[in-house]
Motif scaffolding. Structure first.
Motif, PDB file in Angstrom:
ATOM      1  N   GLY A   1       0.825  -1.266   0.290  1.00  0.00           N
ATOM      2  CA  GLY A   1      -0.086  -0.135   0.028  1.00  0.00           C
ATOM      3  C   GLY A   1       0.896   1.056  -0.115  1.00  0.00           C
ATOM      4  N   TRP A   2       1.943   1.290   0.774  1.00  0.00           N
ATOM      5  CA  TRP A   2       2.767   2.417   0.968  1.00  0.00           C
ATOM      6  C   TRP A   2       3.593   2.525  -0.802  1.00  0.00           C
ATOM      7  CZ3 TRP A   2       2.305   6.111   4.132  1.00  0.00           C
ATOM      8  CH2 TRP A   2       2.113   5.849   5.411  1.00  0.00           C
ATOM      9  N   LEU A   3       3.706   1.318  -1.213  1.00  0.00           N
ATOM     10  CA  LEU A   3       4.424   1.486  -2.484  1.00  0.00           C
ATOM     11  C   LEU A   3       3.689   2.209  -3.632  1.00  0.00           C
ATOM     12  CD1 LEU A   3       6.464  -1.767  -2.587  1.00  0.00           C
ATOM     13  CD2 LEU A   3       7.343   0.514  -2.590  1.00  0.00           C
ATOM     14  N   GLU A   4       2.232   1.626  -3.359  1.00  0.00           N
ATOM     15  CA  GLU A   4       1.382   2.230  -4.339  1.00  0.00           C
ATOM     16  C   GLU A   4       1.423   3.723  -4.148  1.00  0.00           C
ATOM     17  OE1 GLU A   4       0.088   0.823  -6.919  1.00  0.00           O
ATOM     18  OE2 GLU A   4       0.967  -1.267  -6.448  1.00  0.00           O
ATOM     19  N   LEU A   5       1.018   4.125  -2.960  1.00  0.00           N
ATOM     20  CA  LEU A   5       1.219   5.696  -2.598  1.00  0.00           C
ATOM     21  C   LEU A   5       2.277   6.309  -3.369  1.00  0.00           C
ATOM     22  CD1 LEU A   5      -0.573   7.823  -1.328  1.00  0.00           C
ATOM     23  CD2 LEU A   5       0.592   7.274   0.868  1.00  0.00           C
ATOM     24  N   LEU A   6       3.359   5.682  -3.104  1.00  0.00           N
ATOM     25  CA  LEU A   6       4.643   6.371  -3.861  1.00  0.00           C
ATOM     26  C   LEU A   6       4.463   6.519  -5.121  1.00  0.00           C
ATOM     27  CD1 LEU A   6       7.716   7.283  -3.379  1.00  0.00           C
ATOM     28  CD2 LEU A   6       8.191   4.922  -3.558  1.00  0.00           C
ATOM     29  N   PHE A   7       3.938   5.407  -6.027  1.00  0.00           N
ATOM     30  CA  PHE A   7       3.693   5.762  -7.366  1.00  0.00           C
ATOM     31  C   PHE A   7       2.773   6.690  -7.558  1.00  0.00           C
ATOM     32  CE2 PHE A   7       4.809   0.733  -7.588  1.00  0.00           C
ATOM     33  CZ  PHE A   7       5.917   0.869  -7.380  1.00  0.00           C
TER      34      PHE A   7
ATOM     35  N   LEU B   1       8.331  -5.655  -6.283  1.00  0.00           N
ATOM     36  CA  LEU B   1       7.934  -5.900  -4.679  1.00  0.00           C
ATOM     37  C   LEU B   1       6.505  -5.561  -4.279  1.00  0.00           C
ATOM     38  CD1 LEU B   1      11.319  -4.032  -3.310  1.00  0.00           C
ATOM     39  CD2 LEU B   1      10.609  -6.783  -3.068  1.00  0.00           C
ATOM     40  N   ALA B   2       5.891  -4.665  -5.083  1.00  0.00           N
ATOM     41  CA  ALA B   2       4.718  -4.363  -4.594  1.00  0.00           C
ATOM     42  C   ALA B   2       3.598  -5.656  -5.030  1.00  0.00           C
ATOM     43  CB  ALA B   2       4.035  -3.216  -5.513  1.00  0.00           C
ATOM     44  N   GLY B   3       3.849  -6.242  -6.319  1.00  0.00           N
ATOM     45  CA  GLY B   3       3.388  -7.433  -6.553  1.00  0.00           C
ATOM     46  C   GLY B   3       3.248  -8.610  -5.674  1.00  0.00           C
ATOM     47  N   GLU B   4       4.553  -8.801  -5.394  1.00  0.00           N
ATOM     48  CA  GLU B   4       4.700 -10.043  -4.302  1.00  0.00           C
ATOM     49  C   GLU B   4       4.191  -9.919  -3.075  1.00  0.00           C
ATOM     50  OE1 GLU B   4       9.305 -11.110  -6.155  1.00  0.00           O
ATOM     51  OE2 GLU B   4       9.135 -10.432  -4.134  1.00  0.00           O
ATOM     52  N   LEU B   5       4.058  -8.357  -2.669  1.00  0.00           N
ATOM     53  CA  LEU B   5       3.522  -8.295  -1.402  1.00  0.00           C
ATOM     54  C   LEU B   5       2.219  -7.796  -1.344  1.00  0.00           C
ATOM     55  CD1 LEU B   5       6.626  -6.017  -0.315  1.00  0.00           C
ATOM     56  CD2 LEU B   5       6.010  -8.254   0.821  1.00  0.00           C
ATOM     57  N   ALA B   6       1.519  -7.938  -2.380  1.00  0.00           N
ATOM     58  CA  ALA B   6       0.172  -7.703  -2.291  1.00  0.00           C
ATOM     59  C   ALA B   6      -0.834  -8.722  -1.534  1.00  0.00           C
ATOM     60  CB  ALA B   6      -0.384  -7.823  -3.798  1.00  0.00           C
ATOM     61  N   GLY B   7      -0.258  -9.770  -1.127  1.00  0.00           N
ATOM     62  CA  GLY B   7      -1.064 -10.540  -0.337  1.00  0.00           C
ATOM     63  C   GLY B   7      -0.904 -10.348   1.113  1.00  0.00           C
ATOM     64  N   ASP B   8       0.165  -9.705   1.520  1.00  0.00           N
ATOM     65  CA  ASP B   8       0.421  -9.458   2.804  1.00  0.00           C
ATOM     66  C   ASP B   8      -0.129  -8.242   3.619  1.00  0.00           C
ATOM     67  OD1 ASP B   8       1.915  -9.544   5.350  1.00  0.00           O
ATOM     68  OD2 ASP B   8       3.359  -7.807   4.709  1.00  0.00           O
TER      69      ASP B   8
ATOM     70  N   PRO C   1      -0.255  -4.090   8.648  1.00  0.00           N
ATOM     71  CA  PRO C   1       0.081  -2.666   8.261  1.00  0.00           C
ATOM     72  C   PRO C   1       1.267  -2.150   9.181  1.00  0.00           C
ATOM     73  CG  PRO C   1      -1.854  -3.058  10.269  1.00  0.00           C
ATOM     74  CD  PRO C   1      -1.199  -4.280   9.427  1.00  0.00           C
ATOM     75  N   TYR C   2       2.006  -1.008   8.486  1.00  0.00           N
ATOM     76  CA  TYR C   2       3.011  -0.350   9.061  1.00  0.00           C
ATOM     77  C   TYR C   2       2.851   0.771   9.167  1.00  0.00           C
ATOM     78  CZ  TYR C   2       5.310  -5.033   8.115  1.00  0.00           C
ATOM     79  OH  TYR C   2       5.473  -6.644   7.829  1.00  0.00           O
ATOM     80  N   PRO C   3       3.622   1.817   9.835  1.00  0.00           N
ATOM     81  CA  PRO C   3       3.643   3.120  10.143  1.00  0.00           C
ATOM     82  C   PRO C   3       4.533   3.353   9.154  1.00  0.00           C
ATOM     83  CG  PRO C   3       4.836   2.077  11.923  1.00  0.00           C
ATOM     84  CD  PRO C   3       4.247   1.002  11.342  1.00  0.00           C
ATOM     85  N   LEU C   4       4.395   4.881   8.650  1.00  0.00           N
ATOM     86  CA  LEU C   4       5.365   5.364   7.577  1.00  0.00           C
ATOM     87  C   LEU C   4       6.804   5.209   8.130  1.00  0.00           C
ATOM     88  CD1 LEU C   4       6.112   7.082   5.167  1.00  0.00           C
ATOM     89  CD2 LEU C   4       5.768   8.943   6.409  1.00  0.00           C
ATOM     90  N   ALA C   5       7.358   5.374   9.074  1.00  0.00           N
ATOM     91  CA  ALA C   5       8.712   5.295   9.582  1.00  0.00           C
ATOM     92  C   ALA C   5       9.115   3.751   9.293  1.00  0.00           C
ATOM     93  CB  ALA C   5       9.029   5.474  11.171  1.00  0.00           C
ATOM     94  N   GLY C   6       8.223   2.531   9.702  1.00  0.00           N
ATOM     95  CA  GLY C   6       8.720   1.241   9.482  1.00  0.00           C
ATOM     96  C   GLY C   6       8.465   0.922   8.121  1.00  0.00           C
ATOM     97  N   TRP C   7       7.929   1.521   7.251  1.00  0.00           N
ATOM     98  CA  TRP C   7       8.006   1.231   5.772  1.00  0.00           C
ATOM     99  C   TRP C   7       9.116   1.799   5.279  1.00  0.00           C
ATOM    100  CZ3 TRP C   7       7.761   4.899   1.822  1.00  0.00           C
ATOM    101  CH2 TRP C   7       7.712   4.304   0.555  1.00  0.00           C
ATOM    102  N   ARG C   8       9.584   2.889   5.629  1.00  0.00           N
ATOM    103  CA  ARG C   8      10.731   3.573   5.173  1.00  0.00           C
ATOM    104  C   ARG C   8      11.946   2.720   5.490  1.00  0.00           C
ATOM    105  NH1 ARG C   8      12.840   9.993   6.217  1.00  0.00           N
ATOM    106  NH2 ARG C   8      14.555   9.880   4.450  1.00  0.00           N
ATOM    107  N   ALA C   9      11.860   2.412   6.842  1.00  0.00           N
ATOM    108  CA  ALA C   9      13.094   1.479   7.068  1.00  0.00           C
ATOM    109  C   ALA C   9      13.030   0.439   6.299  1.00  0.00           C
ATOM    110  CB  ALA C   9      13.041   1.133   8.625  1.00  0.00           C
ATOM    111  N   TRP C  10      11.911  -0.481   6.144  1.00  0.00           N
ATOM    112  CA  TRP C  10      11.980  -1.364   4.916  1.00  0.00           C
ATOM    113  C   TRP C  10      12.481  -0.904   3.565  1.00  0.00           C
ATOM    114  CZ3 TRP C  10       9.354  -1.596   0.392  1.00  0.00           C
ATOM    115  CH2 TRP C  10       9.097  -2.748  -0.140  1.00  0.00           C
ATOM    116  N   LEU C  11      12.036  -0.077   3.111  1.00  0.00           N
ATOM    117  CA  LEU C  11      12.685   0.693   1.868  1.00  0.00           C
ATOM    118  C   LEU C  11      14.108   0.812   1.810  1.00  0.00           C
ATOM    119  CD1 LEU C  11      11.697   1.619  -0.971  1.00  0.00           C
ATOM    120  CD2 LEU C  11      11.181   3.723  -0.247  1.00  0.00           C
ATOM    121  N   ASP C  12      14.448   1.529   2.746  1.00  0.00           N
ATOM    122  CA  ASP C  12      16.051   1.733   2.871  1.00  0.00           C
ATOM    123  C   ASP C  12      16.622   0.399   2.784  1.00  0.00           C
ATOM    124  OD1 ASP C  12      15.562   4.147   3.037  1.00  0.00           O
ATOM    125  OD2 ASP C  12      15.683   4.487   5.123  1.00  0.00           O
ATOM    126  N   LEU C  13      16.110  -0.511   3.588  1.00  0.00           N
ATOM    127  CA  LEU C  13      16.774  -1.829   3.300  1.00  0.00           C
ATOM    128  C   LEU C  13      16.718  -2.461   1.873  1.00  0.00           C
ATOM    129  CD1 LEU C  13      18.055  -4.360   4.991  1.00  0.00           C
ATOM    130  CD2 LEU C  13      16.037  -5.055   5.277  1.00  0.00           C
TER     131      LEU C  13
END
Length: 572
Positions: A410-416, A444-451, A454-466
């Motif tokens: 969901g965060w990735l779709e918002l980024l797009f 990654l957005a396609g693979e994670l569509a079934g997950d 929910p994550y806060p913005l900070a948690g998603w950003r840490a994932w993206l940085d990784l």
């Protein structure tokens, strides 16, 4: 032209020459396309017919893929599941969760590669790992529970790889050979052993290009309690062979800049001598980047085979700046840098946009406005109308990011959506690294569509940085005989000359995952270490060492040149 693969070609033709002009029924396992090309060239030199169908030259991963798609749980989903498990423990630092999850994912992959399965009970697991070390109770139990849970789950990519190899072997027909395979996992070694039993795998021979060098290296690295000391072995060798067979030059360098300049001078000299196939074996990425910049400044292009992490790409800085603006309340310097980015507002003329941003920058400095998007919009409306529309589009894109929690996809779709609102997708797609970045994030957005976690913005950003720190892009738009490569890819390749950058303890040792010693248990369970194999001995090579008086640090080579003066060819 090198005759390194002539012996292999001779053996294959002696056994399968009766099939000519059609050798397509013969399969040869090769480590990469470089070896395939060299072997094919050797076959062409020895085959008498003008046209022939070559054997099927294929790597092990491609062989597994040819057996048909296998059901496997994507690593991105496994990483998210690991993060969720760690988050529920309640005793781990939240900031370390994603790195720890990645370390555990790597560990599970190593266990799958080693064909290991968890014991039936925790006591058996603990007894096994305590042979080498006594890990903390909580961490040991955590690894055991994860290992058992993931063993029962959908197959990992590595287990699916093993299943693909097994399916291929079930239907295998025709002669099977291997050429130059090295650094194999236990999983792959088991497959080759099964091939020997089932279809009679034959290993093709490789000619030793420089036997004297091999003899010298055997002397230097001879191990065992009965081996004489290095100095004694070196003196004995120097007496037996006064002239060095190595052709190795040590270039003194006091720091990274000196190293890059010294190597650049050496490469220019090689080009002047007429050497055209040159390898830069990069162990230090910073030195490699500086060297490439120095060479390209002189019009000498370098073909990069190693790839660079997305976090180093200019286009990734746009994403980082956007997320920083959202988190920090639109700090003025970040906002001005963002407005100047060539990846934004592709629907506006660049010259007009930069002129408007420059005028706005003067207004911001004069008014001493520090942060706050609403303040900047009011300031622009009063004194810099040229940026008003751009700021309005930024504000519109930013509204969707306020508060709440979303899934990773969901965060990735918002980024797009933000990229589209800011007319950035087109410029990003036009950039070589940007195009590969969009492909990565889309996958990654396609693979994670079934997950649905929910994550806060900070948690998603840490994932993206990784993701951006681990995934790489390849500069595929440059063709050059000067190749920037790595040790594993340099093996079994012929170059006129080669240079090795950054052979230091820091660059050679595997990086440890901080914060959790549980990831060290792979070696306790018998997982083999990384083995990239030994690169070929090239006609001439250079490597950089710190010069006299240079400060010694963990980032410098592990053995001083002064420790090896008696070995021919190891003189600085």
């Amino acid at each position: 032209m090198s005759a390194s693969f002539d012996a292999a070609a001779s053996v294959l033709l002696a056994e399968q020459g009766g099939r000519l002009p059609d050798l397509s029924g013969v399969t040869v396992l090769v480590p990469n396309h470089h070896v395939a090309a060299g072997f094919l060239a050797a076959l062409r030199r020895q085959v008498a017919v003008p046209v022939f169908l070559p054997p099927h030259l294929v790597s092990l991963p491609a062989l597994a893929a040819s057996a048909g798609p296998a059901e496997a749980q994507a690593d991105s989903l496994r990483l998210a599941a690991l993060h969720g498990f760690l988050a529920r423990q309640g005793w781990l630092d939240e900031a370390a969760l994603w790195p720890l999850a990645q370390g555990l994912l790597d560990l599970l992959g190593e266990l799958d590669d080693a064909r290991l399965v968890p014991p039936d009970d925790y006591a058996g697991f603990l007894a096994r790992i305590e042979r080498a070390a006594a890990p903390p109770e909580r961490e040991a139990r955590l690894v055991f529970e994860l290992w058992r849970a993931f063993q029962r789950a959908a197959p990992s990519p590595r287990r699916a790889y093993a299943e693909g190899l097994a399916r291929w072997l079930e239907a295998a027909a025709g002669p099977l050979y291997s050429l130059g395979l090295s650094g194999l996992s236990r999983l792959e070694e088991h497959f080759l052993a099964a091939c020997r039993d089932a279809v009679g795998l034959v290993e093709l021979p490789l000619a030793e290009p420089y036997p004297a060098r091999r003899a010298l290296l055997d002397v230097v690295w001879r191990a065992g309690p009965e081996a004489a000391g290095l100095r004694t072995r070196a003196q004995d060798w120097a007496a037996a062979m006064p002239a060095s067979p190595l052709g190795l030059e040590l270039l003194a360098a006091a720091d990274l800049e000196s190293e890059a300049r010294a190597v650049a001078r050496r490469i220019r000299a090689w080009l002047t001598e007429g050497r055209r196939s040159i390898a830069i074996v990069a162990l230090d990425r910073l030195a490699a980047r500086r060297l490439r910049a120095l060479l390209e400044r002189d019009g000498i292009l370098v073909q990069d085979e190693t790839g660079w992490t997305f976090s180093t790409a200019t286009v990734s800085h746009v994403l980082d700046r956007w997320l920083a603006l959202l988190a920090d309340g639109f700090y003025h310097r970040d906002l001005l840098d963002f407005l100047k980015s060539p990846f934004l507002f592709g629907d506006l003329p660049m010259s007009e946009r930069l002129a408007a941003v420059t005028a706005f920058e003067r207004v911001v400095a004069r008014q001493n406005t520090v942060a706050g998007l609403d303040r900047f919009m009011a300031l622009a409306a009063a004194e810099a109308p040229g940026v008003t529309a751009m700021l309005a589009r930024i504000a519109d894109a930013a509204r969707a990011w306020r508060g709440g929690r979303r899934t990773l996809s969901g965060w990735l779709e918002l980024l797009f959506a933000s990229l589209d609102r800011l007319a950035a997708r087109g410029p990003v797609q036009a950039d070589m690294a940007g195009r590969q970045l969009l492909d990565l994030l889309g996958r990654l957005a396609g693979e994670l569509a079934g997950d649905e976690t929910p994550y806060p913005l900070a948690g998603w950003r840490a994932w993206l940085d990784l993701q951006l720190d681990r995934a790489t892009f390849v500069a595929d738009e440059v063709e050059s005989p000067i190749r920037l490569t790595h040790l594993a890819a340099a093996r079994l390749r012929d170059f006129d000359a080669a240079v090795i950058l950054g052979a230091t303890p820091r660059t050679c040792r595997a990086s440890a995952t901080p914060g959790c010693s549980a990831t060290r248990c792979a070696s306790n369970w018998g997982c083999p270490g990384n083995a990239n194999g030994t690169p070929r001995c090239w006609p001439i090579s250079s490597t950089c060492w710190p010069g006299p008086g240079a400060p010694w640090s963990p980032g410098r080579p592990g053995a001083r040149p002064s420790r090896m003066p008696a070995v021919p060819g190891w003189n600085a």
